[in-house]
Design an enzyme around this catalytic site. Structure first.
Site, PDB file in Angstrom:
ATOM      1  N   ARG A  16      14.803 -40.129   5.208  1.00 53.49           N
ATOM      2  CA  ARG A  16      14.931 -40.914   3.970  1.00 53.49           C
ATOM      3  C   ARG A  16      16.242 -41.725   3.939  1.00 53.49           C
ATOM      4  O   ARG A  16      16.884 -41.827   2.898  1.00 53.49           O
ATOM      5  CB  ARG A  16      14.835 -39.988   2.742  1.00 53.49           C
ATOM      6  CG  ARG A  16      13.439 -39.453   2.519  1.00 53.49           C
ATOM      7  CD  ARG A  16      13.397 -38.561   1.292  1.00 53.49           C
ATOM      8  NE  ARG A  16      14.152 -37.328   1.506  1.00 53.49           N
ATOM      9  CZ  ARG A  16      14.612 -36.538   0.553  1.00 53.49           C
ATOM     10  NH1 ARG A  16      14.400 -36.844  -0.701  1.00 53.49           N
ATOM     11  NH2 ARG A  16      15.277 -35.442   0.842  1.00 53.49           N
ATOM     12  N   ILE A 436       5.336 -29.795 -24.189  1.00 45.91           N
ATOM     13  CA  ILE A 436       4.378 -29.912 -23.087  1.00 45.91           C
ATOM     14  C   ILE A 436       4.625 -28.884 -21.989  1.00 45.91           C
ATOM     15  O   ILE A 436       3.810 -28.714 -21.092  1.00 45.91           O
ATOM     16  CB  ILE A 436       4.379 -31.360 -22.532  1.00 45.91           C
ATOM     17  CG1 ILE A 436       4.186 -32.369 -23.671  1.00 45.91           C
ATOM     18  CG2 ILE A 436       3.316 -31.579 -21.487  1.00 45.91           C
ATOM     19  CD1 ILE A 436       2.938 -32.155 -24.516  1.00 45.91           C
ATOM     20  N   GLY A 437       5.747 -28.186 -22.042  1.00 47.76           N
ATOM     21  CA  GLY A 437       5.930 -27.096 -21.091  1.00 47.76           C
ATOM     22  C   GLY A 437       7.340 -26.930 -20.595  1.00 47.76           C
ATOM     23  O   GLY A 437       7.982 -25.922 -20.848  1.00 47.76           O
ATOM     24  N   GLU A 489       9.426 -23.239 -18.026  1.00 49.67           N
ATOM     25  CA  GLU A 489       9.197 -23.544 -16.600  1.00 49.67           C
ATOM     26  C   GLU A 489      10.445 -23.604 -15.709  1.00 49.67           C
ATOM     27  O   GLU A 489      10.478 -24.391 -14.760  1.00 49.67           O
ATOM     28  CB  GLU A 489       8.394 -24.860 -16.458  1.00 49.67           C
ATOM     29  CG  GLU A 489       7.080 -24.862 -17.213  1.00 49.67           C
ATOM     30  CD  GLU A 489       6.271 -26.166 -17.069  1.00 49.67           C
ATOM     31  OE1 GLU A 489       6.520 -26.936 -16.116  1.00 49.67           O
ATOM     32  OE2 GLU A 489       5.386 -26.398 -17.915  1.00 49.67           O
ATOM     33  N   TRP A 566      -2.521 -34.781  -5.988  1.00 50.82           N
ATOM     34  CA  TRP A 566      -1.130 -34.871  -5.543  1.00 50.82           C
ATOM     35  C   TRP A 566      -0.867 -34.109  -4.250  1.00 50.82           C
ATOM     36  O   TRP A 566       0.272 -33.773  -3.931  1.00 50.82           O
ATOM     37  CB  TRP A 566      -0.178 -34.434  -6.669  1.00 50.82           C
ATOM     38  CG  TRP A 566      -0.048 -35.503  -7.736  1.00 50.82           C
ATOM     39  CD1 TRP A 566      -0.481 -36.797  -7.641  1.00 50.82           C
ATOM     40  CD2 TRP A 566       0.549 -35.389  -9.027  1.00 50.82           C
ATOM     41  NE1 TRP A 566      -0.193 -37.480  -8.796  1.00 50.82           N
ATOM     42  CE2 TRP A 566       0.442 -36.641  -9.666  1.00 50.82           C
ATOM     43  CE3 TRP A 566       1.167 -34.342  -9.711  1.00 50.82           C
ATOM     44  CZ2 TRP A 566       0.927 -36.886 -10.959  1.00 50.82           C
ATOM     45  CZ3 TRP A 566       1.650 -34.580 -11.000  1.00 50.82           C
ATOM     46  CH2 TRP A 566       1.530 -35.839 -11.613  1.00 50.82           C
ATOM     47  N   HIS A 646      -3.194 -31.373 -20.834  1.00 51.53           N
ATOM     48  CA  HIS A 646      -2.220 -32.436 -21.046  1.00 51.53           C
ATOM     49  C   HIS A 646      -2.429 -33.534 -20.012  1.00 51.53           C
ATOM     50  O   HIS A 646      -2.712 -33.251 -18.856  1.00 51.53           O
ATOM     51  CB  HIS A 646      -0.792 -31.886 -20.936  1.00 51.53           C
ATOM     52  CG  HIS A 646       0.240 -32.951 -20.754  1.00 51.53           C
ATOM     53  ND1 HIS A 646       0.583 -33.821 -21.766  1.00 51.53           N
ATOM     54  CD2 HIS A 646       0.961 -33.331 -19.673  1.00 51.53           C
ATOM     55  CE1 HIS A 646       1.488 -34.671 -21.307  1.00 51.53           C
ATOM     56  NE2 HIS A 646       1.725 -34.406 -20.043  1.00 51.53           N
ATOM     57  N   HIS A 699      10.778 -40.382 -21.347  1.00 46.02           N
ATOM     58  CA  HIS A 699      11.353 -41.168 -20.249  1.00 46.02           C
ATOM     59  C   HIS A 699      12.632 -41.871 -20.694  1.00 46.02           C
ATOM     60  O   HIS A 699      13.317 -42.480 -19.884  1.00 46.02           O
ATOM     61  CB  HIS A 699      10.341 -42.198 -19.747  1.00 46.02           C
ATOM     62  CG  HIS A 699       9.097 -41.560 -19.232  1.00 46.02           C
ATOM     63  ND1 HIS A 699       7.951 -41.454 -19.993  1.00 46.02           N
ATOM     64  CD2 HIS A 699       8.818 -40.956 -18.060  1.00 46.02           C
ATOM     65  CE1 HIS A 699       7.026 -40.813 -19.289  1.00 46.02           C
ATOM     66  NE2 HIS A 699       7.520 -40.507 -18.121  1.00 46.02           N
TER      67      HIS A 699
HETATM   68  N1  GLN Z   1       3.853 -28.833 -18.023  1.00 43.25           N
HETATM   69  C1  GLN Z   1       4.489 -29.863 -17.268  1.00 43.25           C
HETATM   70  C2  GLN Z   1       5.894 -30.098 -17.802  1.00 43.25           C
HETATM   71  O1  GLN Z   1       6.101 -29.987 -18.955  1.00 43.25           O
HETATM   72  C3  GLN Z   1       3.707 -31.148 -17.351  1.00 43.25           C
HETATM   73  C4  GLN Z   1       4.316 -32.217 -16.489  1.00 43.25           C
HETATM   74  C5  GLN Z   1       3.500 -33.464 -16.416  1.00 43.25           C
HETATM   75  O2  GLN Z   1       2.626 -33.683 -17.227  1.00 43.25           O
HETATM   76  N2  GLN Z   1       3.776 -34.320 -15.481  1.00 43.25           N
HETATM   77  O3  GLN Z   1       6.799 -30.404 -17.068  1.00 43.25           O
HETATM   78 ZN    ZN Z   2       2.879 -35.398 -18.660  1.00 46.51          ZN
END
Ligand code: GLN
Ligand code: ZN
Length: 764
Positions: A16, A436-437, A489, A566, A646, A699
């Site tokens: 890289r 979302i996690g 996470e 992925w 999600h 973002h």
């Molecule tokens: N559960 C994951 C997170 O919160 C979802 C990530 C994603 O949707 N790209 O990081």
């Molecule tokens: Zn996401």
């Protein structure tokens, strides 16, 4: 004699180097001159890696993106960067990423060009911008420099350019102008380019028109005809290249365009080759992309030769061989890998190895198979070892797939009954809040994972450290007052890799990097065999998190379609078959979580949309098996267990029905940047279950205000009944820091409280 060539080589370097050079340059640690010197060295290396080919490509290298390079070469540079200080490279990076090395964040930053996926790959290009008064003016100096440099090593240099019609097609009209109105001017510029190439002694030019594998409206077909009838005035020979799919109804058109040669993806369009050979005028060269440029498996050389020999006998000098597409989409060199299992390593080929395969095939065709007997024998051994390997095939997994029945993909009761049970059980307020996690992945968390991997922490030290993180995360969420909590996470590096590492059938490389965009690279794991899960992966962490709170703790999993999309996947069975195996493995995890007392389980399908085929006529086939896989994963639970999913995008108007068929109780999606535009789809189609449209753009470092969140949710409530709405961010919070996350979530919760009290007042 068969001729060999390649359509393009990875740009990033074995380790890289390009990424690291760019990042240093952007930080001001190295000069422009130093950056350009690294680019020169990289190109020299790439040509050396391709030295065994008859023709080497030039112009396939790019500092950021080849579509952006094309825009600059054609003088199509957005007006917003004109007049800004600095050199051409400053403007190049302004369009690429919003700022040049000399811009500080406050002053001369501009909006970066939009970025989007290059056909159905995971490479992203910068979208060309068009307006009514867009004019083109040629500046071919960069391309000519690359050609000049290539010429120093080799005589047979073939410049690679993006075709004019695909270039227009990839761009976006900013003011509603019909892009095709710009074609005439564009063609004049291309004619001028070809003229300059001719003057520099070029014989063949590769001109890419991958849109030929798409469904094209009549005016686009017409544009292709017009373009190549006009460009045929050049004395240079044009090799028109298509890849990523079949030509289908464009087959005749592709054969008839007045060019000197045609390249086809002989992997995805293998069935069409016989027809093309019949159609193609006998003065034209046919280049066959016989080595798969989209995956990492060794080619079965003998089988390919069985197929190619009669074609070579018929076409003789007219036959060229290459990989199916640019090698941009595969890692550079398998020989870098030190830790792969030896069996698996023997089954793989990266860019360097793939070009070697092209050379071996050509040699066998030109001088007989005896001339490469030893290599063919080695290849045969590797191919057979993979076919017969016990490690790739598990009878139990195959048997289990055969036993799948309708009931496994169906919840016990329909949503409208489940929701009654769930509401009673969870007693959530109206407009419930959740995330979302992931929560911020701090430097400490990364360091802890790193130290554990390197053996510097014992397992129990590692577990202790992660539990501390989880505890912190739960306490923060409790203090903020979220309704449905997550563990955060911390133990996950990447949502696919984390699960892949604990499933059988997955392998991981050290240096298998592929460019995703600019300096960003990804390292897709490799699915080499049947997938199964031998022990629960997440239960311990989630149970621990649940033990810290009375509130429901959501268990977080990655869904089968995202795992598939992925990863590099097997080529010895269909994607659909691999996806079902993934579904069964993750289904086991869902059921394990339910058994462990977890009442809400989220199965992320971040990448479901990106798997859509290039041709719309094939969408339903994909959606059928993808949705079925999700249902098998999710639907083995009791009515009272709430399933969330999600998705990381908001354009799903066109696949809304399929998403409804997933039958998740709750879906959370990205919407904040689009001002709830997504919800327009709800006018046509009533989404039947619960939905959390994202109200916090993760973002961006900006903190959404309470008012803006209320505004977004009120818009949502116009389309979806309030009792089916959730309030949540767009995506996971792992890239943000706590200082941003806390006030943002506080505002989110305040907005939710306001909305539910308003609703109560209206009801009362
Ligand atoms: N559960 C994951 C997170 O919160 C979802 C990530 C994603 O949707 N790209 O990081
Ligand atoms: Zn996401």
């Amino acid at each position: 004699m068969v001729t060999t060539h390649s359509l393009g080589f990875p740009r990033i370097g074995r380790k890289r180097e390009l990424k690291f050079a760019l990042e240093k340059y952007w930080k001001g640690e190295i000069s422009e001159q130093a950056l350009l010197e690294i680019a020169i060295e990289l190109r020299a290396q790439h040509w050396q890696d391709q030295a065994g080919l008859d023709w080497i490509p030039a112009g396939d290298f790019s500092l950021y993106d080849h579509v952006l390079d094309t825009s600059f070469m054609l003088g199509n540079i957005p007006a917003r960067v004109s007049g800004l200080p600095g050199s051409a490279i400053d403007n190049y990076f302004r369009v690429a990423r919003g700022r040049s090395v000399n811009d500080d964040s406050a002053s001369s930053c501009v909006n970066a060009g939009e970025m989007t996926k290059w056909f159905d790959t995971n490479y992203h290009y910068i979208v060309p911008e068009f307006e009514k008064n867009t004019c083109f003016s040629l500046n071919s100096s960069h391309l000519l420099e690359q050609i000049q440099q290539a010429r120093e090593t080799r005589h047979q240099v073939k410049p690679v350019i993006l075709g004019p019609v695909t270039y227009l097609w990839l761009g976006k009209s900013k003011d509603g102008t019909d892009k095709l109105d710009l074609l005439d001017d564009l063609l004049n510029t291309y004619a001028q380019l070809l003229h300059e190439l001719e003057n520099s002694g070029i014989e063949w030019v590769q001109i890419d028109e991958p849109i030929l594998v798409m469904e094209l409206a009549a005016e686009w077909k017409h544009a292709l005809r017009k373009a190549y009838y006009q460009l045929q005035a050049t004395p240079i020979k044009l090799l028109l290249t298509t890849y990523f799919g079949q030509l289908q109804d464009n087959l005749q058109l592709a054969c008839e365009l007045p060019v000197d040669g045609l390249h086809l993806d002989a992997i995805t369009a293998k069935d069409e080759i016989a027809k093309v050979i019949d159609w193609l005028p006998t003065h034209k060269t046919l280049s066959l992309g016989v080595i798969n440029g989209r995956n990492i498996w060794k080619t079965d050389l003998s089988a390919t030769l069985d197929w190619l020999e009669p074609i070579a006998a018929r076409l003789q000098e007219r036959l060229w061989l290459a990989p199916s597409c640019s090698l941009l989409h595969v890692p550079v060199d398998l020989d870098n890998e030190q830790r792969l299992d030896t069996d698996i390593q023997s089954w793989l080929a990266f860019a360097v190895q793939k070009l070697n395969e092209v050379e071996v095939l050509a040699k066998a065709l030109n001088h007989g198979r005896e001339s490469v007997a030893e290599i063919l024998q080695e290849n045969y051994v590797a191919i057979t070892s993979r076919k017969q390997s016990k490690r790739a095939h598990q009878a139990a997994v195959k048997a289990r797939v055969l036993e799948i029945n309708e009931a496994m993909g169906t919840r016990q009761s329909p949503y409208h009954q489940r929701t009654v049970v769930q509401r009673k059980k969870f007693q959530l307020p109206l407009f419930p809040t959740t995330t979302i996690g992931s929560f911020p992945q701090t430097q400490e968390i990364r360091q802890t994972r790193h130290d554990y991997r390197e053996g510097k922490l014992t397992e129990s030290e590692y577990r202790q450290a992660m539990q501390n993180e989880i505890k912190r995360c739960v306490q923060e969420q409790e203090a903020l007052g979220l309704d449905v909590l997550v563990h955060g996470e911390p133990e996950r590096n990447d949502m696919v890799e984390y699960f892949g590492e604990q499933l059988s059938g997955y392998a991981f490389t050290q240096f298998g990097w592929v460019q995703s965009y600019g300096s960003r690279c990804v390292k897709p794991p490799i699915i080499f065999g049947d997938i199964s899960q031998s022990q629960a992966i997440t239960t311990e962490w989630i149970q621990y998190a649940q033990s810290l709170t009375e509130k429901p703790m959501k268990g977080m999993l990655t869904g089968p379609v995202t795992m598939l999309n992925w990863s590099f996947v097997r080529d010895d069975q269909s994607r659909a078959d691999t996806c079902v195996q993934l579904a069964l493995a993750i289904r086991d995890e869902v059921i394990a979580l339910e058994k462990a007392g977890i009442r809400i389980i989220q199965i992320d399908e971040a990448a479901l949309r990106e798997g859509l085929p290039l041709r719309k006529s094939q969408w339903n086939t994909y959606l059928d098996w993808a949705i079925r896989a999700f249902r098998i994963t999710a639907n083995g639970v009791k009515d009272e267990t709430q399933i969330h999913t999600h998705m990381c995008y908001s354009e799903f108007n066109d696949i809304m029905e399929a998403i409804a068929q997933m039958d998740a109780d709750v879906i959370t999606i990205e919407t904040s940047r689009s001002d709830m535009e997504l919800l327009d789809a709800f006018d046509q189609f009533q989404y039947p279950n619960e939905i959390g449209p994202g109200v916090y753009d993760i973002h961006s470092p900006n903190i959404p205000s309470v008012e803006s969140i209320i505004h977004l949710m009120e818009k949502a409530a116009q389309r979806i009944p309030a009792e089916r709405l959730w309030v949540n961010p767009d995506c996971g919070l792992k890239t943000r820091n706590w200082e941003e996350v806390k006030p943002a979530l506080r505002n989110m919760i305040a907005a939710s409280r306001y909305l539910s009290s308003q609703a109560a007042r209206n009801a009362g």
